[in-house]
Design an enzyme around this catalytic site. Structure first.
Site, PDB file in Angstrom:
ATOM      1  N   SER A 240       0.861  -1.185   0.000  1.00 17.15           N
ATOM      2  CA  SER A 240       0.000   0.000   0.000  1.00 17.15           C
ATOM      3  C   SER A 240       0.896   1.233   0.000  1.00 17.15           C
ATOM      4  CB  SER A 240      -0.872   0.012   1.249  1.00 17.15           C
ATOM      5  OG  SER A 240      -0.055   0.308   2.361  1.00 17.15           O
ATOM      6  N   LYS A 241       0.270   2.385  -0.134  1.00 17.60           N
ATOM      7  CA  LYS A 241       1.043   3.625  -0.153  1.00 17.60           C
ATOM      8  C   LYS A 241       1.843   3.773   1.140  1.00 17.60           C
ATOM      9  CE  LYS A 241       0.544   8.512  -0.913  1.00 17.60           C
ATOM     10  NZ  LYS A 241       1.476   9.007  -1.843  1.00 17.60           N
ATOM     11  N   ARG A 242       1.218   3.374   2.232  1.00 16.43           N
ATOM     12  CA  ARG A 242       1.903   3.474   3.532  1.00 16.43           C
ATOM     13  C   ARG A 242       3.163   2.606   3.576  1.00 16.43           C
ATOM     14  NH1 ARG A 242      -1.385   1.167   7.600  1.00 16.43           N
ATOM     15  NH2 ARG A 242       0.345  -0.269   7.747  1.00 16.43           N
TER      16      ARG A 242
END
Ligand code: GLU
Length: 476
Positions: A240-242
């Protein structure tokens, strides 16, 4: 190996993700290492998206990491007429046909099959249709997939792949509005661009048999395929972006070096013994897609930081100077570069940290840490600061190095009967306002005598003020 031609074929999502950069890197390395070509194709058949921005975003990222491509960018959106010709050709050769089955009927068919727990396939009712087509129906064009045997290919990573004819559909190659479909145009472009090796994410594995059906129908040579497993997060889930699935240029903004990012990415899915550090030259020497891993790789943020620290430490002053403006810092004096850069490099893992420390050292102290002030505000320190200023005034020549400063501090301490090691904390307070930063002797050497004195004077003021307030409070 000669005549290797690879490509990177992103769909224009606006910017380049690290997963995409990894795919591009593998293709780039394989082509460049073999004196071949690395081509760029923008898969922008979805016209609602803006392909020019996508190209610019990709070029910006390629430019930053130092990768380039050969020839002109190919835009699928500009090749509709060409694709239409190939649809025509297949129709003429009887390798494709118009299908008049309506969407609703197809849907109903599919639902019925699914209700019976069957895998649905279009029933090929128009494959050999002769007769009058139903009126008012705009047909799609379907390709004749083989009815018997299998589609076979040897994937460089997954091994031998066999797809039974039974599992193949006469899939659509042109929709009723004439727009060609994804797998059709990919195969045509790869063939026309002379692509010999397709390295791409294994999310495309299920497209490959369809593309091979197209190659074979058109008599094009089938390229070699390498389907690279995904990059997963440490929990084994989709990135994910995180976790780091962000734009390549965000890595730049966060202070990562392109060398570190490429080195990090090449190791996600490829290895050469236990080696972790690969320069571009070494990657070019050693990379071979046949050694790509068949297991998914795991994104390890700590490792990226570690690599970044390694490459940051290896930068010379000139390279650092060239990078500083991007992070909002101006190039400091040569003395600062010589004395402080090595220390700051050791203390930072990213360029953002580097600039933070550099600014902390060079900008005037804006505020003094309260806790530190409580420790420092003694009469002894006020005496020490005053005496040190007097001592600095007697010095005839500027400091050349941290060692020079150490010698002077030792001489000063001896003369006043002080312990040199007790002077560093108050000096850190005076020169930086708080803990952290760099070694005090280096800092004094970098700041020079005048700036050092000025900062000590300001610190003295803060001590006197704190003491006066303290006295007032005491007397109340
Ligand atoms: N356009 C596809 C994507 O961005 C890649 C297609 C391919 O490499 O064949 O995922």
């Amino acid at each position: 190996m000669n005549n290797i031609v690879t490509r990177f074929a992103p769909s224009p999502t606006g910017y380049l993700h690290i997963g995409g950069l990894r795919t591009a890197l593998f293709n780039y390395l394989y082509a460049r290492a073999n004196g071949g070509k690395f081509l760029l194709r923008i898969e922008d058949t979805d016209l609602a998206r803006n392909s020019i921005d996508a190209k610019d975003a990709i070029l910006q990222a390629f430019n930053w990491v130092g990768m380039d491509y050969d020839g002109e960018v190919v835009y699928q959106s500009q090749r509709f007429a060409l694709y239409a010709k190939y649809v025509e050709r297949l129709l003429k050769e009887g390798k494709a046909y118009y299908c008049y089955m309506q969407k609703e009927e197809l849907e109903a068919n599919r639902k019925e099959a699914e209700a019976k727990g069957k895998v649905w396939h279009y029933d090929r009712r128009y494959r050999d249709f002769i007769g009058t087509p139903p009126e008012g129906v705009k047909p799609v064009v379907r390709i004749k997939a083989p009815l018997e045997g299998e589609v076979y290919f040897k994937d460089g990573i997954k091994g031998e792949m066999r797809i039974c004819a039974k599992e193949l559909d006469d899939f659509i190659i042109a929709r009723s509005d004439g727009v060609p479909t994804y797998n059709f145009v990919v195969a045509i472009d790869d063939a026309l661009m002379g692509i010999t090796d397709v390295i791409r994410g294994d999310d495309h594995l299920s497209n490959t048999p369809k593309q091979i059906v197209v190659y074979e129908a058109l008599g094009f040579p089938v390229p070699r395929f390498f389907h690279v497993p995904m990059i997963l997060n440490p929990e084994g889930k989709k990135l994910s972006k995180r976790d780091g699935a962000m734009s390549v240029m965000e890595y730049k903004a966060l202070g990562y070096l392109p060398q570190a990012l490429l080195n990090f990415l090449v190791r996600l899915g490829w290895s050469h013994g236990d080696t972790e550090i690969f320069s571009m030259r070494e990657m070019l020497e050693l990379f071979n897609p046949n050694n790509l891993n068949s297991a998914p790789s795991s994104y390890n943020a700590e490792k990226l930081l570690w690599l970044n620290a390694h490459y940051l430490n290896a930068l010379n002053a000139e390279s650092i100077n060239a990078i500083l403006p991007f992070y909002g810092a101006s190039v400091p004096s040569v003395v600062v570069q010589e004395v402080l850069y090595p220390e700051i490099k050791e203390r930072s893992k990213t360029l953002v940290e580097f600039v933070e420390i550099l600014k902390k050292c060079l900008n005037p102290v804006e505020s003094f840490d309260k806790k530190m002030l409580q420790k420092v505000k003694t009469d002894e320190n006020i005496h020490f600061f005053n005496a040190f200023i007097v001592y600095l005034n007697t010095l005839k020549k500027p400091f050349q190095s941290a060692q020079d400063v150490e010698v002077e501090i030792a001489t000063f301490a001896d003369f006043h009967g002080l312990k040199a090691k007790n002077l560093f904390m108050p000096l850190r307070y005076a020169l930086l306002g708080s803990s952290g930063g760099v070694g005090i002797s280096s800092l004094i050497a970098a700041l020079g005598i005048n700036e050092t004195k000025e900062r000590i004077l300001k610190a003295l003021e803060s001590l006197r003020y704190a003491k006066s307030i303290g006295n007032e409070t005491d007397s109340k």
